[in-house]
Scaffold this motif. Structure first.
Motif, PDB file in Angstrom:
ATOM      1  N   VAL A 176      -8.542   5.740  -2.159  1.00 54.82           N
ATOM      2  CA  VAL A 176      -8.820   5.899  -0.263  1.00 54.82           C
ATOM      3  C   VAL A 176      -6.736   5.081  -0.445  1.00 54.82           C
ATOM      4  O   VAL A 176      -6.331   5.870  -0.046  1.00 54.82           O
ATOM      5  CB  VAL A 176      -9.199   4.471  -0.485  1.00 54.82           C
ATOM      6  CG1 VAL A 176      -8.932   4.467   1.315  1.00 54.82           C
ATOM      7  CG2 VAL A 176     -10.761   4.254  -0.319  1.00 54.82           C
ATOM      8  N   VAL A 177      -6.141   4.621  -1.720  1.00 55.51           N
ATOM      9  CA  VAL A 177      -4.953   3.700  -1.393  1.00 55.51           C
ATOM     10  C   VAL A 177      -4.185   5.281  -1.880  1.00 55.51           C
ATOM     11  O   VAL A 177      -3.042   5.518  -1.346  1.00 55.51           O
ATOM     12  CB  VAL A 177      -4.383   2.746  -2.707  1.00 55.51           C
ATOM     13  CG1 VAL A 177      -3.632   2.463  -2.271  1.00 55.51           C
ATOM     14  CG2 VAL A 177      -5.332   0.976  -1.382  1.00 55.51           C
ATOM     15  N   LEU A 236      -4.032   6.803   5.702  1.00 57.49           N
ATOM     16  CA  LEU A 236      -5.186   7.623   5.028  1.00 57.49           C
ATOM     17  C   LEU A 236      -5.919   8.795   4.969  1.00 57.49           C
ATOM     18  O   LEU A 236      -7.094   8.407   5.397  1.00 57.49           O
ATOM     19  CB  LEU A 236      -5.401   6.652   3.567  1.00 57.49           C
ATOM     20  CG  LEU A 236      -3.968   5.146   3.684  1.00 57.49           C
ATOM     21  CD1 LEU A 236      -4.521   3.940   3.206  1.00 57.49           C
ATOM     22  CD2 LEU A 236      -3.102   5.601   2.559  1.00 57.49           C
ATOM     23  N   LYS A 237      -6.093   9.469   4.329  1.00 55.98           N
ATOM     24  CA  LYS A 237      -7.483  10.644   3.586  1.00 55.98           C
ATOM     25  C   LYS A 237      -8.444   9.287   2.914  1.00 55.98           C
ATOM     26  O   LYS A 237      -8.087   8.808   1.748  1.00 55.98           O
ATOM     27  CB  LYS A 237      -7.303  11.509   2.694  1.00 55.98           C
ATOM     28  CG  LYS A 237      -8.337  12.786   2.823  1.00 55.98           C
ATOM     29  CD  LYS A 237      -7.922  13.662   2.119  1.00 55.98           C
ATOM     30  CE  LYS A 237      -7.234  14.260   0.575  1.00 55.98           C
ATOM     31  NZ  LYS A 237      -7.016  14.927  -0.039  1.00 55.98           N
ATOM     32  N   VAL A 238      -9.670   9.208   3.530  1.00 56.28           N
ATOM     33  CA  VAL A 238     -10.964   8.678   2.739  1.00 56.28           C
ATOM     34  C   VAL A 238     -11.996   9.622   2.736  1.00 56.28           C
ATOM     35  O   VAL A 238     -12.693   9.665   3.366  1.00 56.28           O
ATOM     36  CB  VAL A 238     -11.662   7.479   3.747  1.00 56.28           C
ATOM     37  CG1 VAL A 238     -12.420   6.528   3.289  1.00 56.28           C
ATOM     38  CG2 VAL A 238     -10.379   6.944   4.951  1.00 56.28           C
ATOM     39  N   LEU A 284       1.630  -0.936  -5.178  1.00 56.44           N
ATOM     40  CA  LEU A 284       1.204  -2.280  -5.684  1.00 56.44           C
ATOM     41  C   LEU A 284      -0.200  -2.486  -6.059  1.00 56.44           C
ATOM     42  O   LEU A 284      -1.049  -3.291  -6.783  1.00 56.44           O
ATOM     43  CB  LEU A 284       2.482  -3.520  -5.703  1.00 56.44           C
ATOM     44  CG  LEU A 284       2.174  -4.675  -5.740  1.00 56.44           C
ATOM     45  CD1 LEU A 284       2.706  -4.490  -7.491  1.00 56.44           C
ATOM     46  CD2 LEU A 284       3.040  -5.790  -5.374  1.00 56.44           C
ATOM     47  N   VAL A 285      -0.701  -2.834  -4.438  1.00 57.66           N
ATOM     48  CA  VAL A 285      -2.429  -3.095  -4.352  1.00 57.66           C
ATOM     49  C   VAL A 285      -2.865  -1.871  -5.692  1.00 57.66           C
ATOM     50  O   VAL A 285      -3.937  -2.896  -6.817  1.00 57.66           O
ATOM     51  CB  VAL A 285      -3.059  -2.875  -3.292  1.00 57.66           C
ATOM     52  CG1 VAL A 285      -4.315  -2.886  -3.498  1.00 57.66           C
ATOM     53  CG2 VAL A 285      -2.203  -3.601  -2.568  1.00 57.66           C
ATOM     54  N   THR A 286      -3.034  -0.488  -6.022  1.00 60.44           N
ATOM     55  CA  THR A 286      -3.705  -0.067  -7.317  1.00 60.44           C
ATOM     56  C   THR A 286      -2.972  -0.331  -8.250  1.00 60.44           C
ATOM     57  O   THR A 286      -4.292  -0.685  -9.148  1.00 60.44           O
ATOM     58  CB  THR A 286      -3.043   1.538  -6.406  1.00 60.44           C
ATOM     59  OG1 THR A 286      -3.412   1.942  -5.686  1.00 60.44           O
ATOM     60  CG2 THR A 286      -3.676   2.564  -7.691  1.00 60.44           C
ATOM     61  N   VAL A 310       1.022  -1.298  -0.025  1.00 59.97           N
ATOM     62  CA  VAL A 310      -0.074  -0.068   0.350  1.00 59.97           C
ATOM     63  C   VAL A 310       0.682   1.367  -0.358  1.00 59.97           C
ATOM     64  O   VAL A 310       0.255   2.476  -0.076  1.00 59.97           O
ATOM     65  CB  VAL A 310      -1.439  -0.284   1.555  1.00 59.97           C
ATOM     66  CG1 VAL A 310      -2.341  -1.212   0.816  1.00 59.97           C
ATOM     67  CG2 VAL A 310      -0.100  -0.331   2.799  1.00 59.97           C
ATOM     68  N   VAL A 311       2.321   0.813  -0.124  1.00 57.81           N
ATOM     69  CA  VAL A 311       2.776   2.170  -0.502  1.00 57.81           C
ATOM     70  C   VAL A 311       3.172   2.179  -1.335  1.00 57.81           C
ATOM     71  O   VAL A 311       4.163   1.717  -2.560  1.00 57.81           O
ATOM     72  CB  VAL A 311       4.101   2.137   0.928  1.00 57.81           C
ATOM     73  CG1 VAL A 311       5.352   2.863   1.226  1.00 57.81           C
ATOM     74  CG2 VAL A 311       4.040   1.739   2.679  1.00 57.81           C
TER      75      VAL A 311
END
Lengths: 189, 570
Positions: free
Chosen positions: B91-92, B14-16, B179-181, A17-18
């Motif tokens: 979000v991410v 994180l800013k949501v 990586l998640v994004t 997530v970084v």
């Protein structure tokens, strides 16, 4: 276990997530690199097996393939039945074609026709097609499976290697009577 | 940007974005509704296929099978993936949703589509199975429902791309996207490819159902699977992203090498559409060269991608654990993992079931010739219940245990049940799927009401072992169904009746909060910290993947041996 052969350069590490900063296009090191190479070789083996089996193996879904209208296929099957019919079982004609010939099985909701009587060790070209919906050819108890599609003739060169009664179970859903659709192939010594 | 439109997460910082948050919530809630419908249908099917019980009459069995497939494989999974996209984008990336109204329009379209499809199926006007192969025909409204749903999903995917552009332009992050994004982006790109194929086949099929055009059954099968299979690759990409996400949130699992993991995602995009070919391996319309090239997804390069993630995800956990101080021996990191955290256990079990069971069986039966002993038998549903259910659905359940406190800001209800839910579900699915695969190996057909063939002109008998595997399937399936119902109960009670969490409550802990939420593991480690663990890091994973490869090779070559016993066919 394999030990790392080259000392990897160490970098900062972060979770997924970084946002990575700067250049992250770096070569893989150590165990990860080994695994990527092993996996790649395994994938090439998987790939090579298919052409190899076409050359050396005995079971391939190649067949003689073509388009055929349901009406034309039905007529061909009717002619086939009248040429080689030897009897009846439960109202379904039994047909004993000569070894080496083209044989036909017609699928419709919810029956397979005719019953084939084949010789063990002889080669036949078995044509499958449907006059209505998709059907599935499953040969019991051997577990040989092919898709049967209306408008398409699937001619498979088969050589039975086992004598006895075999059954054709429909394994593509074809309406509410699907589970009633069972045919038969008899193989004689 | 207006601060009232967002809040700062007390755990992750994180800013949501409020709009993204609300859309995550509604999409997740509808996903759970679809899951409930799907599991009710599942119980009916299961207790019918278990021949000793044989619960439903034939018409209802086939209807429930249609209902189950659509609600699970389409509605549950895709609604959940929409929520994943709203999370992985705005979000991410600390950003915002550029056009919230499109989010709501898409949501309404998708809900209307889902309602129309379910209405048609339950009314008995669409007994066509998930695959709806023509000339089998459903009511036109059924196809219309599928089209509306697909258009909605397409809008969400495009909106996700727009959110990435917005984040980039407004500089809400520096460097590259996480990586998640990137995985979410992969899923969204595959979704667009999939949905375009969907339009290409469902619009003509809709017109055909109205009597306005012809439909070739073989062409339908070809294009349908470019929709039907590619949609499974959205699942894979989304699931792998969730694995990386949970590895990071639960144990601080790090990305070993950004390049390798990202290239693996790109391989999915490049080669996965070809995977649709493995549904057509014993079809009359295509020749051997086409089948060999496509079914291997161009020489198995997409399989390579999964094998890479299959290493990097457990290795990520291993690195994370070793960085947390669990450095002893090969497997101390496994023993000391947070197995009581359903976010972790669900993720870990998902990796194991997807890889060991789903991957191995899928690649094997998707081999051109081996498909002769697998096509349309119980081996097929056995396989995909290990990928899409034991893999994707379980990963989505696992991440829900983090979504509930972090997004819904509620304590997870029935925490004791949540802790065992992944084990119940995974254990049940694993047993059920294995039992289905063994029935299939003995030739038992899928989507079949009566494998005793009692009223057919001939009554062949399947191998006697099939009955034992039916019972195992029944028991495993019921355990899994209890696991799903437990999940639904936990999710519904948490969302509608759960205790609200204030910012200060997170650190205080207590039941209903996963350990990664109470204390988020360190997300960044210095080069020196990495150096300290680098000698042994990955060694445990190396042992695991070596076992994996050995099992894979054994299963694969055993199948070739089984094939060689058959009649000569060519």
């Amino acid at each position: 276990m394999a030990t790392t052969t080259t000392a990897p350069a160490h970098h900062e590490m972060h979770t997924a997530v970084v946002s990575p900063q700067g250049v992250w296009w770096r070569p893989a090191h150590g165990r990860e690199k080994i695994w990527v190479n092993v996996a790649f070789i395994w994938c090439m083996i998987l790939f090579a097996m298919m052409p190899l089996w076409h050359m050396k193996g005995g079971q391939n879904p190649s067949g003689v393939r073509g388009k055929v209208t349901p009406l034309a296929f039905q007529e061909r099957v009717t002619r086939f039945i009248s040429d080689y019919k030897v009897g009846d079982e439960r109202g379904i004609p039994i047909v004993a074609p000569p070894p080496g010939s083209d044989v036909y099985v017609l699928a419709r909701m919810w029956s397979w026709s005719p019953i084939l009587k084949l010789k063990k060790g002889a080669e036949y070209t078995m044509h499958l097609s449907s006059v209505d919906l998709n059907h599935g050819f499953n040969l019991n108890p051997l577990n040989i499976n092919f898709q049967v599609i209306p408008g398409y003739d699937y001619g498979l060169k088969i050589t039975p290697n086992r004598a006895g009664d075999h059954f054709i179970i429909c394994n593509e859903f074809c309406g509410v009577g699907h589970h009633l659709m069972v045919g038969k192939i008899i193989v004689e010594e | 940007m207006n601060t009232a439109q967002s809040r700062t997460c007390a755990v992750t910082g994180l800013k949501v974005d409020r709009n993204a948050e609300n859309l995550i919530k509604v999409n997740a809630v509808v996903a759970v509704v679809a899951l409930l419908l799907g599991v009710i249908a599942a119980i009916g099917i299961l207790l019918t296929r278990w021949q000793a019980i044989h619960l439903l009459p034939p018409d209802m069995y086939y209807r429930f099978t249609t209902l189950h497939g659509l609600n699970m494989l389409i509605f549950f999974i895709i609604f959940f993936e929409m929520a994943v996209l709203y999370f992985a984008g705005p979000v991410v990336l600390n950003s915002r949703l550029p056009a919230p109204v499109f989010g709501w329009v898409a949501f309404v379209l998708m809900v209307v589509g889902m309602v129309l499809v379910n209405w048609m199926v339950l009314a008995g006007k669409a007994d066509v199975m998930f695959t709806s192969y023509p000339p089998l025909k459903a009511d036109p409204i059924y196809y219309l429902g599928i089209i509306l749903f697909a258009v909605g999903a397409l809008i969400v995917s495009l909106h996700f791309f727009a959110a990435l552009v917005t984040a980039k332009k407004e500089k809400s992050y520096t460097g590259s996207v996480p990586l998640v994004t990137f995985g979410g982006l992969t899923a969204a790109i595959i979704a667009v490819i999939t949905l375009l194929h969907g339009a290409l086949i469902m619009v003509p099929t809709f017109l055909w159902s109205l009597g306005l055009m012809e439909m070739d059954p073989q062409i339908y099968r070809l294009v349908f699977w470019a929709l039907g299979h590619s949609s499974q690759q959205i699942n894979v990409a989304a699931m792998v992203s969730v694995w990386y996400l949970l590895a990071g949130l639960t144990v601080g699992g790090v990305v070993l090498n950004e390049k390798i993991s990202r290239v693996a995602f790109v391989l999915y995009i490049l080669f996965i559409s070809m995977a649709s070919a493995h549904h057509l391996l014993v079809d009359p319309g295509m020749g051997p060269a086409w089948k060999v090239w496509n079914t291997s997804y161009a020489m198995y390069l997409a399989v390579l991608a999964s094998m890479i993630h299959g290493f990097t995800v457990p290795a990520s956990v291993e690195y994370g654990q070793r960085l947390r101080g669990y450095t002893k021996g090969l497997f101390d990191w496994i023993g000391k993992a947070p197995w009581g955290d359903p976010g972790f256990s669900g993720m870990a079990l998902s990796v194991v079931i997807f890889g060991f069971m789903g991957g191995i069986t899928g690649v094997t039966i998707g081999t051109e010739q081996i498909n002769i002993i697998a096509h349309n038998t119980m081996r097929i549903p056995g396989h995909f219940h290990t990928t899409v259910v034991g893999g994707t659905a379980l990963a989505f359940m696992a991440v829900t245990y983090y979504v509930l406190p972090l997004i819904f800001r509620k304590r997870v209800a029935f925490w004791w049940l949540a802790k065992i839910q992944p084990y119940l579900f995974a254990g049940g699915i694993a047993v059920m799927s294995m039992a289905m695969i063994f029935q299939g190996i003995f030739g038992s057909p899928r989507r079949h009401w009566d494998v005793t063939f009692a009223n057919a002109p001939f009554s062949p008998s399947l191998h006697p072992a099939v009955e034992i595997f039916q019972a195992l399937m029944g028991i495993g399936g019921m355990v899994a169904a209890v696991g799903v119902l437990a999940f639904v109960a936990i999710a519904v009670v948490t969302v509608f009746f759960g205790k609200d969490l204030a910012d200060a409550d997170y650190q205080a802990g207590g039941p209903g909060l996963p350990q990664g939420v109470i204390k988020l593991p360190k997300q960044v480690h210095t080069a020196a910290e990495v150096q300290a663990i680098s000698r042994d890091a990955g060694s445990g994973t190396m042992v695991l993947v070596t076992i994996f490869l050995a099992v894979f090779a054994l299963y694969y070559f055993t199948n070739w041996k089984m094939l060689s016993f058959l009649w000569k066919i060519g």
